[in-house]
Design a protein around this motif. Structure first.
Motif, PDB file in Angstrom:
ATOM      1  N   VAL A  58      -8.720   6.675  -5.066  1.00 31.29           N
ATOM      2  CA  VAL A  58      -7.732   6.634  -3.804  1.00 31.29           C
ATOM      3  C   VAL A  58      -7.074   5.366  -3.592  1.00 31.29           C
ATOM      4  O   VAL A  58      -5.703   5.211  -3.532  1.00 31.29           O
ATOM      5  CB  VAL A  58      -8.596   7.238  -2.486  1.00 31.29           C
ATOM      6  CG1 VAL A  58      -7.801   6.877  -1.271  1.00 31.29           C
ATOM      7  CG2 VAL A  58      -9.236   8.462  -2.822  1.00 31.29           C
ATOM      8  N   SER A  59      -7.813   4.301  -3.810  1.00 30.05           N
ATOM      9  CA  SER A  59      -7.402   2.828  -3.233  1.00 30.05           C
ATOM     10  C   SER A  59      -6.116   2.385  -4.541  1.00 30.05           C
ATOM     11  O   SER A  59      -5.184   1.882  -4.268  1.00 30.05           O
ATOM     12  CB  SER A  59      -8.309   1.786  -3.305  1.00 30.05           C
ATOM     13  OG  SER A  59      -9.287   2.158  -2.089  1.00 30.05           O
ATOM     14  N   THR A  60      -6.523   2.849  -5.689  1.00 35.07           N
ATOM     15  CA  THR A  60      -5.671   2.497  -6.796  1.00 35.07           C
ATOM     16  C   THR A  60      -4.452   3.341  -6.849  1.00 35.07           C
ATOM     17  O   THR A  60      -3.212   2.830  -6.808  1.00 35.07           O
ATOM     18  CB  THR A  60      -6.142   2.723  -8.400  1.00 35.07           C
ATOM     19  OG1 THR A  60      -7.256   2.088  -8.182  1.00 35.07           O
ATOM     20  CG2 THR A  60      -5.469   2.305  -9.067  1.00 35.07           C
ATOM     21  N   ALA A  61      -4.456   4.614  -6.388  1.00 36.09           N
ATOM     22  CA  ALA A  61      -3.352   5.520  -6.124  1.00 36.09           C
ATOM     23  C   ALA A  61      -2.617   5.111  -5.164  1.00 36.09           C
ATOM     24  O   ALA A  61      -1.210   5.088  -5.077  1.00 36.09           O
ATOM     25  CB  ALA A  61      -3.698   6.983  -5.959  1.00 36.09           C
ATOM     26  N   CYS A  62      -3.000   4.649  -3.881  1.00 34.59           N
ATOM     27  CA  CYS A  62      -2.301   4.085  -2.646  1.00 34.59           C
ATOM     28  C   CYS A  62      -1.681   2.869  -3.003  1.00 34.59           C
ATOM     29  O   CYS A  62      -0.441   2.795  -2.783  1.00 34.59           O
ATOM     30  CB  CYS A  62      -3.295   3.812  -1.500  1.00 34.59           C
ATOM     31  SG  CYS A  62      -2.560   3.421  -0.203  1.00 34.59           S
ATOM     32  N   ALA A  63      -2.204   2.120  -3.844  1.00 39.20           N
ATOM     33  CA  ALA A  63      -1.621   0.865  -4.146  1.00 39.20           C
ATOM     34  C   ALA A  63      -0.324   1.160  -5.157  1.00 39.20           C
ATOM     35  O   ALA A  63       0.582   0.335  -4.881  1.00 39.20           O
ATOM     36  CB  ALA A  63      -2.644  -0.121  -4.888  1.00 39.20           C
ATOM     37  N   LEU A 117     -10.756  -2.942  -4.346  1.00 39.25           N
ATOM     38  CA  LEU A 117     -11.398  -2.057  -3.358  1.00 39.25           C
ATOM     39  C   LEU A 117     -12.171  -0.773  -4.010  1.00 39.25           C
ATOM     40  O   LEU A 117     -13.132  -0.451  -3.417  1.00 39.25           O
ATOM     41  CB  LEU A 117     -10.036  -1.622  -2.419  1.00 39.25           C
ATOM     42  CG  LEU A 117      -9.733  -2.636  -1.434  1.00 39.25           C
ATOM     43  CD1 LEU A 117      -8.333  -2.197  -0.515  1.00 39.25           C
ATOM     44  CD2 LEU A 117     -10.800  -3.247  -0.370  1.00 39.25           C
ATOM     45  N   ASP A 118     -11.344  -0.218  -4.961  1.00 41.14           N
ATOM     46  CA  ASP A 118     -12.036   1.275  -5.354  1.00 41.14           C
ATOM     47  C   ASP A 118     -13.450   0.858  -5.838  1.00 41.14           C
ATOM     48  O   ASP A 118     -14.498   1.541  -5.823  1.00 41.14           O
ATOM     49  CB  ASP A 118     -11.332   1.562  -6.545  1.00 41.14           C
ATOM     50  CG  ASP A 118     -10.094   2.402  -5.999  1.00 41.14           C
ATOM     51  OD1 ASP A 118     -10.338   3.101  -4.986  1.00 41.14           O
ATOM     52  OD2 ASP A 118      -8.830   2.668  -6.942  1.00 41.14           O
TER      53      ASP A 118
END
Length: 485
Positions: free
Chosen positions: A208-213, A366-367
């Motif tokens: 999720v965090s990587t995709a958002c970034a 963060l992930d």
């Protein structure tokens, strides 16, 4: 007998018979029993049976309806999630490019349209002004009509604005280019709130965090290209306005063509959600009836959340500072380095590319760690340090130093953007990601407007040094607020 009803207990002493007891044979054997009676029903229990533990209550009885079948909820990750992310990132890229394409060569557009530098600044500020009143209906649309409808509006308006710009090539047609920029600014409202929604709806819990970034990265890449290409495509030909107009036309038509292509891809690729959810959390949320969600209640809940209010202000300060620096970079550089439009664009590129790297690394961090507050505070402090160093090295007449300090500033300042998104989602769960992201962006635009106008005036009336010190003071306040979350 109803479960939970209390039985009266009667103990039997050895060699005695309670009144009403029924016994046969050896009384010694009978005395090994305990008798329970509620006055109307006679019950005899073996002590061995009494020692048996009752089975524990079913834990599912204490669960919420959506959680009872948590173990049976089916999840799946689809390869199409990468296509959805890529298409969104591409049209977000073009929208960001259109935001900064005027500011990075503001002196050229001042000459071409015969307007003031403050007027050209409004071509950037209008993006921020349009966002504030429109974010609430746009967020409502995202929650009610879904990801696909919102994405189509963003990509479609972005393409429309790009084509209107093609009709604005002419020294007396500034009002046309402003109209086009207003259309693009409305498109932005349907773009900036989508990264966290795409990440949570299409990607697994450890992505999720990587995709958002990565989704935010597309917008940042657009800003980077917006710094790099306009000085190359539209060189300063002050003595030949016809050639200047021709070069501007090439830039506008190229942008319009790409915007149209990405709009068509949006039609065929972007969907509201995958057939099966990517995570158990999304699966549980999908079982909640739609009528249970109240957009108004969600807004109220967010404004009652003190950590989120502090994040709104601190995120607004940091992102508003980035908007201001990006908008006024040309004016800062030309003051100290006249005729260096091309290097100014390259410095802007360095600022954003370093920030893109920071965004990716912070998303991965963060992930893996989920240390939202610590990471947010650390990046904020380092952004302040970067801003101070950039401020006091800007007038040293060494472009290589500016490249380095701008890169350091961008790495942390731009890298903070996806962290703020994810931190906002984390501290406001289970409120809608679109709502929290929308409010964060709204505050960022408000601070961006204020900072750009004030810093621009300070830069014009005094010097870039005074304007940058103004930003440093606000970022220092942001550190204090971030530490108070």
């Amino acid at each position: 007998m109803v479960a939970g009803e209390l039985l009266q207990e009667q103990h039997v002493l050895p060699n005695s018979k309670p009144e009403g007891a029924v016994t046969e044979g050896n009384t010694n054997e009978d005395s090994a029993y305990k008798e329970l009676s509620n006055g109307s029903v006679h019950i005899t229990l073996d002590p061995k049976v009494q020692k048996l533990e009752l089975p524990p209550p079913d834990e599912k009885e204490a669960m919420l309806p959506g959680e009872q079948n948590n173990e049976t909820l089916e999840t799946r990750l689809y390869w199409k999630r990468f296509a959805v992310l890529a298409v969104f990132s591409l049209y977000s890229l073009v929208n960001a490019f259109q935001w900064i394409q005027y500011s990075i060569i503001s002196n050229i557009f001042v000459d071409y349209y015969s307007v003031s530098s403050t007027t050209i600044d409004w071509l950037s500020i209008v993006y921020m002004v349009a966002y504030v009143p429109l974010i609430f209906p746009a967020t409502w649309l995202l929650d009610k009509k879904g990801l696909r409808m919102t994405a189509l509006l963003g990509a479609g308006l972005n393409a429309l604005g790009a084509w209107v710009k093609c009709a604005s090539v002419g020294p007396g047609l500034f009002w046309v280019t402003m109209t086009a920029q207003v259309i693009c600014s409305v498109a932005q409202v349907f773009i900036l709130g989508l990264p966290s929604r795409i990440a949570s709806v299409w990607f697994g819990p450890r992505e999720v965090s990587t995709a958002c970034a990565t989704a935010v990265l597309g917008n940042q890449l657009g800003v980077a290209i917006g710094f790099l290409l306009p000085p190359v495509l539209v060189p300063n030909t002050a003595d030949d306005k016809d050639l200047m107009g021709h070069n501007i036309s090439i830039m506008f038509y190229g942008t319009a063509g790409l915007s149209t292509l990405f709009f068509l891809l949006t039609i065929f690729v972007v969907k509201d959600r995958p057939p099966l959810p990517p995570s158990k959390a999304q699966a549980v949320l999908s079982t909640v009836p739609a009528e249970d969600y109240s957009y108004k209640k969600s807004i109220i809940n967010l404004f009652k959340n003190k950590p989120f209010i502090l994040l709104l202000i601190s995120y607004g300060i940091m992102t508003g500072s980035f908007y201001s620096v990006s908008t006024l970079l040309n004016q800062m550089m030309i003051t100290h380095y006249p005729g260096e439009e091309l290097n100014t664009g390259r410095i802007g590129l360095t600022l954003v590319v370093a920030g893109m790297l920071g965004s990716i690394l912070c998303g991965i961090w963060l992930d893996r760690t989920k240390t939202y507050k610590l990471t947010t505070l650390t990046v904020y402090i380092l952004s302040f340090v970067g801003m101070v160093v950039f401020t006091f090295t800007l007038n040293l007449d060494h472009l290589l130093v500016i490249f380095f300090t701008a890169g350091a500033l961008g790495f942390f300042m731009t890298g903070y953007l996806p962290i703020g998104f994810e931190f906002g989602v984390e501290i406001t769960y289970p409120e809608s990601e679109g709502t929290s992201s929308g409010l964060l962006n709204a505050f960022a635009q408000v601070f961006g407007i204020i900072f750009t106008l004030i810093q621009g005036q300070l830069t014009t009336d005094y010097s870039p040094l005074i304007g940058n010190i103004f930003l440093c003071a606000w970022i220092l306040l942001g550190i204090v607020l971030t530490g108070s979350h």
